[in-house]
Design an enzyme around this catalytic site. Structure first.
Site, mmCIF file in Angstrom:
data_model
loop_
_atom_site.group_PDB
_atom_site.id
_atom_site.type_symbol
_atom_site.label_atom_id
_atom_site.label_comp_id
_atom_site.label_asym_id
_atom_site.label_seq_id
_atom_site.Cartn_x
_atom_site.Cartn_y
_atom_site.Cartn_z
ATOM 1 N N SER A 108 -9.413 0.842 3.031
ATOM 2 C CA SER A 108 -8.636 1.730 2.174
ATOM 3 C C SER A 108 -7.495 1.031 1.445
ATOM 4 O O SER A 108 -6.835 1.629 0.590
ATOM 5 C CB SER A 108 -8.057 2.881 3.017
ATOM 6 O OG SER A 108 -7.170 2.384 4.016
ATOM 7 N N LYS B 282 0.850 -1.186 0.000
ATOM 8 C CA LYS B 282 0.000 0.000 0.000
ATOM 9 C C LYS B 282 0.892 1.244 0.000
ATOM 10 O O LYS B 282 1.924 1.281 0.694
ATOM 11 C CB LYS B 282 -0.872 -0.048 1.261
ATOM 12 C CG LYS B 282 -1.938 1.019 1.392
ATOM 13 C CD LYS B 282 -2.781 0.717 2.624
ATOM 14 C CE LYS B 282 -3.926 1.689 2.817
ATOM 15 N NZ LYS B 282 -4.801 1.289 3.956
ATOM 16 N N SER C 210 -9.554 -1.591 7.137
ATOM 17 C CA SER C 210 -8.998 -1.401 5.801
ATOM 18 C C SER C 210 -8.199 -2.575 5.246
ATOM 19 O O SER C 210 -7.794 -2.526 4.083
ATOM 20 C CB SER C 210 -8.137 -0.137 5.772
ATOM 21 O OG SER C 210 -8.950 0.998 5.926
#
Length: 463
Positions: free
Chosen positions: A152, A76, A176
Site C-alpha cells: 500500500s 506515506k 506494503s
C-alpha cells in the site's frame, strides 16, 4: 536518479551547496515529473523552506550539522505531519482535525536534519497491494506508467524510483514496503516488529503493523533507519531496546563465512520464472547453494488474512455503520467481512502464527540470511483484475502479497533489494528479493543487500 541522501548531506555540511538550493531543485523536479507518477497527495512547501533555511542558518553560525542535513524526504500519508490532516488515503478522514505534532519517525528524521516535502499516495487505510486509490488516483510505476507501483506504500516506492526524493517512509502490515520496493526497483526495509515507534501513524492492524523506509541505495537506507531508531515508552508495541546503529557495520556487505540459504517450497512454487531468476542471481552473488523449506508458510498467510480482517474490521466498524458510502469500494466489503470473523478463528490464527514463528526461528539459528522472491510477478497493468502465477489464475490485488504475508505475520526484519532479471514478458521491469534475517538482526539483511549492490546486480535504475 536524484543525488543520494548522504551525498546531499555531505555537500550541505561542507558548504559547497545549501539546503535551500537542494530543496528548490527537488520542488522543481516534483512539479515537472509527479504529474506522471501521482506519488504525492500533499506538499508541505512552506514548512520545507523554513526547515531548509534553518539548516543553512545553523551552518552559517558554525554549528555542527546532523547526519541528514538538508536531505529531502516524504512520507506515506498515514504519518502525522504537524498541522496537516492525516487522511490515510481515505475520503472518510478528510474532515478530521489536523495533526498537532509530527509522528515520532518524522520528528526523528527532522532532528537528523532531513527536510519534509509532504505526504505520499497509498491504498485507502493501507488495505491493498496496488495503490489504485479511488480518491487520489493510482500511483504509476516510474519504469512503465501503465503499471502499478505496488502498495500500500505505492507513492513511497514511486517517489524514490522516479527520482523525486532520495528517502521516503512507508508502512508494512502484509508486505506494503516490500511489494512497492520490488515492483518499483528500489531498496526497502521492514524492520523487526516493534523496532521503530509507530506513534503518530494511522493504524491498520495493531499486531502486524510495521513502519520502515525506502531509498535508492543501501547506505541511505541504513542512515535513515539509524536516525529513526530508539525506544518510545508511549508506543506499547515499541521494544524498549537501545538503538543499534548499522550504517558502519553494513558498508562492506556480509562478513566472510556468513550463512545464506534460499527458501524453496512455497516461496518457489508461488513465483513465476522472472522472480525465480531474481532469486537465482541473488543466491549466486551471496554464495547461497543450499535450498531450505520453511514449513507452514501457506497456513501463516491464511492466518495473516484472518488477523488482518478481524483487527481491521474492528477498527473501522463504527464508522462503516455511519459512513459506509465514503469508504473505497475496493476495501469496504473486506472490512465489513472482517467484523464477522468468529473469535475462535482468530485464536487459531494466532496459534498458527506462533508455530510458524518458532519454525522460522529454528531455521534462522542455522542461517544468517534467507533469500526469497518479494513478489511473484513484476508490476501488473493498472486496472488488472487477474494475474497468472505458475498456470493458476488468481486475483491480482491479493496475490501480490503471496510471498510477503507469511514473513510479516511473524515480524522478522527484511530488506528488499531490487534486481533486473531481464526475462519473461516484461524484461524492462524490476523484481525484488526478500533478504530475511532473525529478529533484531536488521544489520544482516542490510549487509546482504549491500553485498548485492557491491556485486553490481542490485541497483536502482534511472527513469
Amino acid at each position: 536518479m536524484t543525488m543520494s541522501a548522504l551525498a546531499i548531506a555531505a555537500q550541505v555540511r561542507d558548504g559547497s551547496r545549501t539546503a535551500a538550493s537542494f530543496l528548490e531543485e527537488t520542488i522543481a523536479r516534483i512539479e515537472a515529473r509527479d504529474g506522471d507518477f501521482n506519488a504525492f497527495t500533499e506538499l508541505t512547501l512552506a514548512r520545507a523552506r523554513r526547515d531548509a533555511a534553518d539548516i543553512d542558518a545553523r551552518r552559517a553560525r558554525g554549528e555542527t550539522l546532523p547526519p541528514l542535513a538538508g536531505v529531502p524526504f516524504a512520507v506515506k500519508n498515514l504519518f502525522d505531519i504537524d498541522q496537516v490532516v492525516t487522511t490515510a488515503g481515505a475520503k472518510v478522514n478528510q474532515g478530521n482535525p489536523p495533526a498537532d505534532a509530527d509522528a515520532v519517525l518524522v520528528a526523528r528524521l527532522k532532528d537528523a536534519g532531513a527536510v519534509l516535502l509532504g505526504a505520499l499516495n497509498m491504498d485507502e487505510h493501507a488495505y491493498g497491494f496496488t495503490t489504485e486509490n479511488t480518491h487520489y488516483g493510482a500511483a504509476h510505476n516510474p519504469h512503465d506508467l501503465t503499471r502499478i507501483a505496488g502498495g500500500s506504500s505505492g507513492g513511497s516506492g514511486a517517489a524514490v524510483a522516479g527520482g523525486l526524493v532520495p528517502i521516503t517512509l512507508g508502512s508494512d502490515t502484509n508486505g506494503s514496503i516490500r511489494v512497492p520496493a520490488s515492483l518499483c526497483g528500489v531498496f526497502g526495509l521492514k524492520p523487526t516488529f516493534g523496532r521503530l515507534s509507530r506513534r503518530g501513524s494511522f493504524p491498520f492492524v495493531g499486531s502486524l503493523d510495521h513502519l520502515g523506509c525506502f531509498a535508492g541505495n543501501v547506505a541511505d537506507l541504513a542512515a535513515a533507519y539509524d536516525a529513526m531508531q530508539g525506544p518510545d515508552p508511549a508506543d506499547h508495541a515499541c521494544a524498549q531496546r537501545p538503538a543499534e546503529a548499522v550504517s558502519a557495520t553494513v558498508a562492506n556487505g556480509l562478513k566472510a563465512g556468513a550463512r545464506v540459504a534460499v527458501l524453496g517450497g512455497y516461496f518457489h512454487d508461488w513465483a513465476n520464472a522472472p522472480a525465480r531468476e531474481a532469486v537465482r542471481l541473488a543466491a549466486e552473488a551471496l554464495g547461497a547453494t543450499t535450498v531450505v523449506e520453511l514449513p507452514g508458510a501457506e497456513q501463516a498467510r491464511a492466518a495473516a488474512f484472518i488477523i488482518t480482517g478481524a483487527e481491521g474490521g474492528a477498527l473501522h466498524r463504527q464508522r462503516l455503520l455511519t459512513h459506509y458510502a465514503d469508504y473505497e469500494p475496493a476495501s469496504r466489503d473486506r472490512l465489513v467481512a472482517g467484523t464477522l470473523i468468529p473469535a475462535n478463528w482468530v485464536v487459531q490464527a494466532q496459534r498458527i502464527r506462533q508455530k510458524f514463528y518458532e519454525e522460522a526461528s529454528r531455521l534462522l539459528q542455522d542461517y544468517d540470511v534467507l533469500i526469497a522472491p518479494a513478489t511473484p510477478v513484476a508490476a501488473t497493468t493498472i486496472g488488472a483484475e487477474w494475474v497468472t502465477i505458475n498456470g493458476q489464475k488468481l486475483p491480482c490485488r491479493a496475490s501480490m502479497g503471496l510471498l510477503t504475508q507469511p514473513i510479516s505475520c511473524i515480524g522478522l526484519p527484511v530488506c528488499t533489494a531490487p534486481l533486473w532479471p531481464g526475462i519473461g514478458e516484461d524484461p524492462h521491469l524490476p523484481l525484488g528479493v526478500q533478504l530475511i534475517s532473525g529478529a533484531w538482526r536488521e544489520a544482516d539483511a542490510l549487509a546482504a543487500a549491500r553485498t548485492l549492490e557491491l556485486a553490481g546486480i542490485s541497483a536502482v535504475r534511472d527513469v
